[in-house]
Enzyme design. Structure first.
Site, short mmCIF file in Angstrom:
data_model
loop_
_atom_site.label_atom_id
_atom_site.label_comp_id
_atom_site.label_asym_id
_atom_site.label_seq_id
_atom_site.Cartn_x
_atom_site.Cartn_y
_atom_site.Cartn_z
N GLU A 1 33.06 42.75 46.06
CA GLU A 1 34.21 41.84 46.08
C GLU A 1 35.46 42.67 46.43
O GLU A 1 35.78 43.63 45.74
CB GLU A 1 34.40 41.20 44.70
N CYS B 1 39.00 34.24 43.19
CA CYS B 1 37.61 34.51 42.85
C CYS B 1 36.68 33.79 43.81
O CYS B 1 35.61 34.28 44.13
CB CYS B 1 37.33 34.07 41.43
N LYS C 1 45.64 36.80 25.87
CA LYS C 1 46.03 38.11 26.40
C LYS C 1 46.08 37.95 27.92
O LYS C 1 45.05 37.97 28.59
CB LYS C 1 45.00 39.17 25.99
N GLU D 1 34.09 33.93 33.36
CA GLU D 1 34.35 33.47 34.73
C GLU D 1 34.67 34.73 35.53
O GLU D 1 35.74 35.33 35.35
CB GLU D 1 35.56 32.52 34.76
P1 NAD Z 1 40.20 42.47 35.25
O1 NAD Z 1 38.79 42.34 34.84
O2 NAD Z 1 40.70 43.79 35.64
O3 NAD Z 1 41.17 41.96 34.10
C1 NAD Z 1 41.05 40.66 33.54
C2 NAD Z 1 41.68 40.66 32.17
O4 NAD Z 1 40.92 41.49 31.30
C3 NAD Z 1 43.10 41.22 32.13
O5 NAD Z 1 43.87 40.48 31.20
C4 NAD Z 1 42.90 42.64 31.64
O6 NAD Z 1 44.04 43.19 31.02
C5 NAD Z 1 41.77 42.43 30.65
N1 NAD Z 1 40.97 43.62 30.35
C6 NAD Z 1 40.81 44.75 31.09
N2 NAD Z 1 39.98 45.61 30.44
C7 NAD Z 1 39.61 45.01 29.30
C8 NAD Z 1 38.73 45.37 28.22
N3 NAD Z 1 38.10 46.54 28.20
N4 NAD Z 1 38.56 44.48 27.21
C9 NAD Z 1 39.18 43.28 27.23
N5 NAD Z 1 40.03 42.89 28.21
C10 NAD Z 1 40.22 43.74 29.24
O7 NAD Z 1 40.40 41.40 36.43
P2 NAD Z 1 41.70 41.19 37.30
O8 NAD Z 1 41.79 42.33 38.26
O9 NAD Z 1 42.86 40.86 36.45
O10 NAD Z 1 41.32 39.85 38.09
C11 NAD Z 1 40.59 39.84 39.25
C12 NAD Z 1 39.15 39.49 38.95
O11 NAD Z 1 39.07 38.22 38.30
C13 NAD Z 1 38.34 39.33 40.22
O12 NAD Z 1 37.08 39.95 40.06
C14 NAD Z 1 38.17 37.83 40.35
O13 NAD Z 1 37.06 37.42 41.10
C15 NAD Z 1 38.09 37.40 38.93
N6 NAD Z 1 38.44 35.98 38.80
C16 NAD Z 1 37.45 35.08 38.47
C17 NAD Z 1 37.74 33.71 38.41
C18 NAD Z 1 36.69 32.69 38.07
O14 NAD Z 1 37.05 31.58 37.70
N7 NAD Z 1 35.41 33.00 38.18
C19 NAD Z 1 39.05 33.29 38.65
C20 NAD Z 1 40.01 34.25 38.97
C21 NAD Z 1 39.70 35.59 39.03
#
Ligand code: NAD
Length: 496
Positions: free
Chosen positions: A389, A292, A183, A258
């Site tokens: 963040e 991230c 997804k 992550e």
């Molecule tokens: P997000 O948490 O909003 O979304 C991530 C994914 O989860 C998306 O595909 C989203 O559609 C899905 N999602 C949202 N709500 C959900 C739910 N209730 N159940 C299941 N899936 C759901 O994050 P984002 O805004 O897309 O990405 C940015 C974040 O990701 C930042 O906090 C960043 O630090 C983190 N990030 C972490 C790493 C790492 O390796 N640690 C790498 C890249 C990004």
């Protein structure tokens, strides 16, 4: 803010389920927005829980069907072939990521060209998942272990580096023999939908990799809570990660998370300030700060703070903002509308909370989703920009007097993803690296990752590690097999 375009001008994408390109069963679609033009450019299926269910069933069937029947060496050959196809299509995939996410073409081209290295690294591991024969003190027993695929994996990914972060799950999981339902982020679905088509061409059986685009709270939640998923591999925000972990636990599904970060770059007085300034810029302004591992908190020794801040501000002021496809551009737009609003809200609260805006702190003249790279001084730990963040190009600067103070400040966050130490003192470099509570620490560098080096967070930055030799173990179940060798009848009422 989002402009609409003529429906006929949109590029159309399909879900990929069981090897077939299909619409959502609901027939619903939505437009993916190009953040540079702030207008819709692609029409994408809005997957439903029924689509997720179809995809999970396809992944399950592939596991117990042709994919599960392949030898590990044959799996490795397919993964290697996939790497070749990614190499061939790297430019096309990079272009999709730029359209969806607004990151620089030169960065995304580089990322796409690095993906084959991950697949090749794990392709070579597919036939090396050896169990062991365990010496036992039980007479007449042979005991050995098998590493079996964990099963159907749900991969849920964010918008900032869609295919790279997917690859961090997929390459190791495929080597282990798992199947996948992916997804992608609602903001950046197209590269994953296009990429999934390469699997058939590489010779993978249908159903090994399925992609269902859609919104997080409906499509993502349906996948994370699906009872027939064996592992959830999630990358995204800490807030969503907690929900995903809770949904997985309710089904006793394994999970890795992550998550976000608030990483510190510690610059000591003896550091090469030119190199440190460059590392600070790379850490927080590259990718418009939307990584991230962003080094968003600069902690600098009070003796060199003024000089370093001057260098960082001067470089920030000269950053070229513009079209992500233009090779001269150094910073593209913020990736989407909600994220743009979030960055603006940080500018406002930094002002309200009394930070000094050494540079930026406002939208850029280009309009759209562009903001200026921002440097905040005179900050305190309670300020939002310091504690939360931002996931945007916002650097906070604090000073310290000695090593203990620097380490305490670096660790004064619930996050623990990354950090750096800038010093020429080799003793201090390793000493401080050991004291930073984070999954990755760079010494005199920032923002390098590789297939063979584990990556992941401590504390609020996540659970588990991706990349490196051990990551593949997270996609296997260990089974112990006891073989009775004597054929004798044993006492049924004693153990062992
Ligand atoms: P997000 O948490 O909003 O979304 C991530 C994914 O989860 C998306 O595909 C989203 O559609 C899905 N999602 C949202 N709500 C959900 C739910 N209730 N159940 C299941 N899936 C759901 O994050 P984002 O805004 O897309 O990405 C940015 C974040 O990701 C930042 O906090 C960043 O630090 C983190 N990030 C972490 C790493 C790492 O390796 N640690 C790498 C890249 C990004």
């Amino acid at each position: 803010m989002t402009a609409t375009v003529n429906a006929a001008e949109l590029q159309h994408f399909s879900l990929l389920i069981d090897g077939d390109e299909v619409p959502s069963v609901s027939g619903r679609t939505y437009d993916s927005v190009d953040p540079y033009t702030a207008s819709g450019w692609a029409c994408v299926p809005d997957g439903t829980p029924d689509d997720i269910d179809r995809a999970v069933r396809a992944a399950r069937a592939a596991l117990s069907g042709p994919w599960g029947a392949l030898t590990p060496a044959a799996r490795g050959r397919l993964i290697w072939r996939l790497a070749e196809l990614i190499e061939r299509d790297a430019d096309e995939l990079a272009e999709l990521e730029v359209r969806d996410g607004g990151k620089l073409l030169r960065e995304m081209s580089g990322q796409m060209r690095s993906l084959p290295d991950y697949y090749r690294y794990y392709a070579g591991m597919a036939d090396k998942l050896e169990g062991s024969v365990i010496p036992t003190d039980k007479p007449n027993f042979l005991v050995y272990t098998r590493h079996e695929p964990v099963g159907v994996v749900a991969a849920i990914t964010p918008w900032n580096s869609p295919l790279l972060l997917l690859t961090w799950k997929l390459a190791a999981g495929l080597a282990a023999g798992c199947t996948f339902v992916i997804k992608p982020s609602d903001h950046t679905p197209t590269s994953s939908l296009a990429f999934a088509k390469l699997f058939a061409e590489a010779g993978f059986p249908p159903g090994v990799v399925n992609v269902v685009s859609g919104w997080g709270p409906e499509t993502g939640a349906a996948l994370a809570s699906h009872p027939d998923v064996d592992k959830v591999a999630f990358t995204g925000s800490t807030e969503t990660g907690i929900k995903v972990g809770q949904a997985a636990v309710a089904n006793m599904t394994r999970f890795t998370l992550e998550l976000g970060g608030k990483s510190a770059q510690i610059v000591f007085a003896d550091a090469d300030l030119e190199a440190a300034a460059n590392g600070v810029i790379a850490g927080v302004f590259a990718a418009t700060g939307q990584t991230c591992l962003a080094g968003s908190r600069l902690l600098v020794h009070e003796g060199v703070a003024e000089e370093l801040v001057q260098r960082v501000v001067a470089r920030a002021a000269s950053i070229v903002l513009g079209d992500p496809r233009d090779p001269a551009t150094e910073m593209g737009p913020v990736s989407n509308g909600p994220q743009y609003e979030k960055v603006l809200s940080h500018f406002a609260s930094a002002r309200e909370q009394g930070a000094t805006i050494a540079y930026g702190g406002e939208p850029a003249e280009l309009g759209g989703f562009f903001v200026k790279p921002t440097v905040l001084t005179d900050v305190s730990p309670q300020m939002r920009a310091v504690s939360e963040e931002v996931f945007g190009p916002v650097l906070t600067v604090s000073t310290f007097a000695d090593e203990d103070e620097a380490v305490a400040a670096a660790n004064s966050t619930p996050f623990g993803l990354a950090g750096s130490v800038w010093t020429k003192d080799v003793h201090r470099a390793h000493r401080v690296a050991a004291r930073i509570h984070a999954g990755t620490v760079w010494i005199n560098s920032y923002r390098t990752v590789a297939p063979h080096v584990p990556f992941g967070g401590m504390g609020a930055s996540g659970i588990g590690r991706e990349n490196g030799i051990d990551a593949v173990a997270d996609f296997t179940e260990t089974k112990s097999v006891w073989v009775e060798l004597s054929g004798a009848t044993r006492d049924p009422f004693t153990l062992g």
